[in-house]
Design a protein around this motif. Sequence first.
Motif, mmCIF file in Angstrom:
data_model
loop_
_atom_site.group_PDB
_atom_site.id
_atom_site.type_symbol
_atom_site.label_atom_id
_atom_site.label_comp_id
_atom_site.label_asym_id
_atom_site.label_seq_id
_atom_site.Cartn_x
_atom_site.Cartn_y
_atom_site.Cartn_z
ATOM 1 N N ILE A 114 36.972 -28.680 34.524
ATOM 2 C CA ILE A 114 36.808 -27.225 34.474
ATOM 3 C C ILE A 114 36.550 -26.843 33.017
ATOM 4 C CG2 ILE A 114 37.921 -25.006 34.887
ATOM 5 C CD1 ILE A 114 39.539 -26.357 37.078
ATOM 6 N N PHE A 115 35.464 -26.152 32.772
ATOM 7 C CA PHE A 115 35.027 -25.865 31.412
ATOM 8 C C PHE A 115 35.368 -24.427 31.019
ATOM 9 C CE2 PHE A 115 32.275 -29.054 33.274
ATOM 10 C CZ PHE A 115 32.220 -30.028 32.302
ATOM 11 N N VAL A 116 35.778 -24.259 29.755
ATOM 12 C CA VAL A 116 35.924 -22.933 29.158
ATOM 13 C C VAL A 116 34.900 -22.815 28.033
ATOM 14 C CG1 VAL A 116 38.346 -22.710 29.812
ATOM 15 C CG2 VAL A 116 37.759 -23.790 27.644
ATOM 16 N N ARG A 117 34.874 -21.638 27.376
ATOM 17 C CA ARG A 117 33.828 -21.393 26.388
ATOM 18 C C ARG A 117 33.836 -22.416 25.263
ATOM 19 N NH1 ARG A 117 29.059 -20.143 26.334
ATOM 20 N NH2 ARG A 117 29.678 -18.788 28.068
ATOM 21 N N SER A 118 35.012 -22.828 24.771
ATOM 22 C CA SER A 118 35.065 -23.811 23.680
ATOM 23 C C SER A 118 34.472 -25.150 24.115
ATOM 24 C CB SER A 118 36.513 -24.004 23.222
ATOM 25 O OG SER A 118 37.329 -24.456 24.297
ATOM 26 N N ASP A 119 34.642 -25.510 25.386
ATOM 27 C CA ASP A 119 34.052 -26.751 25.893
ATOM 28 C C ASP A 119 32.530 -26.652 25.917
ATOM 29 O OD1 ASP A 119 36.625 -27.726 26.363
ATOM 30 O OD2 ASP A 119 36.668 -26.844 28.372
ATOM 31 N N ILE A 120 32.012 -25.489 26.306
ATOM 32 C CA ILE A 120 30.555 -25.306 26.347
ATOM 33 C C ILE A 120 29.969 -25.417 24.944
ATOM 34 C CG2 ILE A 120 28.732 -23.636 26.852
ATOM 35 C CD1 ILE A 120 30.410 -22.628 29.161
ATOM 36 N N GLU A 121 30.667 -24.868 23.949
ATOM 37 C CA GLU A 121 30.190 -24.988 22.572
ATOM 38 C C GLU A 121 30.163 -26.449 22.117
ATOM 39 O OE1 GLU A 121 32.818 -22.489 20.409
ATOM 40 O OE2 GLU A 121 31.930 -20.607 21.143
ATOM 41 N N SER A 122 31.155 -27.224 22.553
ATOM 42 C CA SER A 122 31.167 -28.655 22.220
ATOM 43 C C SER A 122 30.010 -29.378 22.883
ATOM 44 C CB SER A 122 32.494 -29.283 22.652
ATOM 45 O OG SER A 122 33.576 -28.708 21.952
ATOM 46 N N HIS B 295 46.606 -26.874 26.661
ATOM 47 C CA HIS B 295 47.162 -25.646 27.217
ATOM 48 C C HIS B 295 46.696 -24.431 26.401
ATOM 49 C CE1 HIS B 295 49.958 -27.533 24.338
ATOM 50 N NE2 HIS B 295 50.135 -26.294 23.886
ATOM 51 N N ASP B 296 45.431 -24.445 25.992
ATOM 52 C CA ASP B 296 44.942 -23.368 25.135
ATOM 53 C C ASP B 296 44.120 -22.328 25.882
ATOM 54 O OD1 ASP B 296 42.972 -25.272 25.617
ATOM 55 O OD2 ASP B 296 41.860 -24.736 23.821
ATOM 56 N N ILE B 297 44.167 -22.305 27.223
ATOM 57 C CA ILE B 297 43.404 -21.305 27.951
ATOM 58 C C ILE B 297 44.005 -19.924 27.701
ATOM 59 C CG2 ILE B 297 44.746 -21.544 30.072
ATOM 60 C CD1 ILE B 297 42.093 -21.129 31.595
ATOM 61 N N GLN B 298 43.156 -18.931 27.496
ATOM 62 C CA GLN B 298 43.588 -17.580 27.207
ATOM 63 C C GLN B 298 43.681 -16.772 28.497
ATOM 64 O OE1 GLN B 298 44.488 -16.679 24.161
ATOM 65 N NE2 GLN B 298 43.927 -18.683 23.319
ATOM 66 N N PRO B 299 44.544 -15.743 28.514
ATOM 67 C CA PRO B 299 44.609 -14.867 29.694
ATOM 68 C C PRO B 299 43.242 -14.246 29.983
ATOM 69 C CG PRO B 299 46.481 -14.482 28.253
ATOM 70 C CD PRO B 299 45.553 -15.380 27.501
ATOM 71 N N ASN B 300 42.864 -14.254 31.241
ATOM 72 C CA ASN B 300 41.587 -13.675 31.687
ATOM 73 C C ASN B 300 40.371 -14.424 31.152
ATOM 74 O OD1 ASN B 300 43.004 -11.608 33.055
ATOM 75 N ND2 ASN B 300 43.089 -10.380 31.175
ATOM 76 N N GLU B 301 40.568 -15.612 30.584
ATOM 77 C CA GLU B 301 39.420 -16.377 30.099
ATOM 78 C C GLU B 301 38.662 -16.965 31.285
ATOM 79 O OE1 GLU B 301 38.263 -19.935 26.924
ATOM 80 O OE2 GLU B 301 40.361 -19.490 27.374
ATOM 81 N N ARG B 302 37.344 -16.861 31.244
ATOM 82 C CA ARG B 302 36.519 -17.338 32.345
ATOM 83 C C ARG B 302 36.376 -18.858 32.289
ATOM 84 N NH1 ARG B 302 30.073 -16.239 33.593
ATOM 85 N NH2 ARG B 302 29.989 -17.559 35.446
#
Length: 234
Positions: free
Chosen positions: A50-58, A3-10
């Motif tokens: 569904i990927f966020v920026r931290s997932d892409i870095e991983s 549950h670490d998604i940030q507001p307005n995070e793409r």
Amino acid sequence: MRHDIQPNERSYTTKEVADELGIATPTVRKYGQVLERNGYEFFKDGDRRIFVRSDIESLIAIRDTDKPLDVTATYLVNQQKLRLEGFNETEITISDTTDNSPQDLNQLKESLMFLANELAATREMNVQLTNDMSQLKTTVSQLQQDHHVISSGIGNSAQKTARIEKLTEQQNSHYESLLQQEKEKSEFLQKEIQNMRDEQKKEWRLQSDFNKRLEKSMTKPKGTLDRFLSIFRK
């Protein structure tokens, strides 16, 4: 649950991640499976990641590692756990210093997750629709070109249409005639082959009879010349 998604995070789809990393979409799925096998958590919309920026870095770390994938994945899982623990601590501090209740924060996070999932699904659908529209335009353009070629070739004249129909009928008649000729040739060849087989069998029987008479005459107690000549008297 993550549950670490940030507001307005793409958020990103699998295809968008593949394009950014310069790898194929099956490779993105493979890396995702390696991470999940070692305990990594992704945001999910059903079975779709569904990927966020931290997932892409991983995923970049998995792509660029020179170590076994599971070793790198274990390290990334530990990093994610530390990051999530830090996120939980920050969330608790904020809750203590505001008037929002934990229930309100959970509802906000669920709403953000729902919006992120809907945005990712809409973006992926838009990409598919854009591709379909481009393919449809290409098909329409090709059909227009084909129509122009056909119109230029035969025009709207009934006379040209009748001529084409006549030529088609002649070609069909010629084809049927050739087909009949080939059929007759085939039947004739089959008969010839059968006749040759019958002649061959006849020759074999005559040769066999001759050999039997020769063998029989050789066994009779006659002179050598008499035995040999007796073959041809029969």
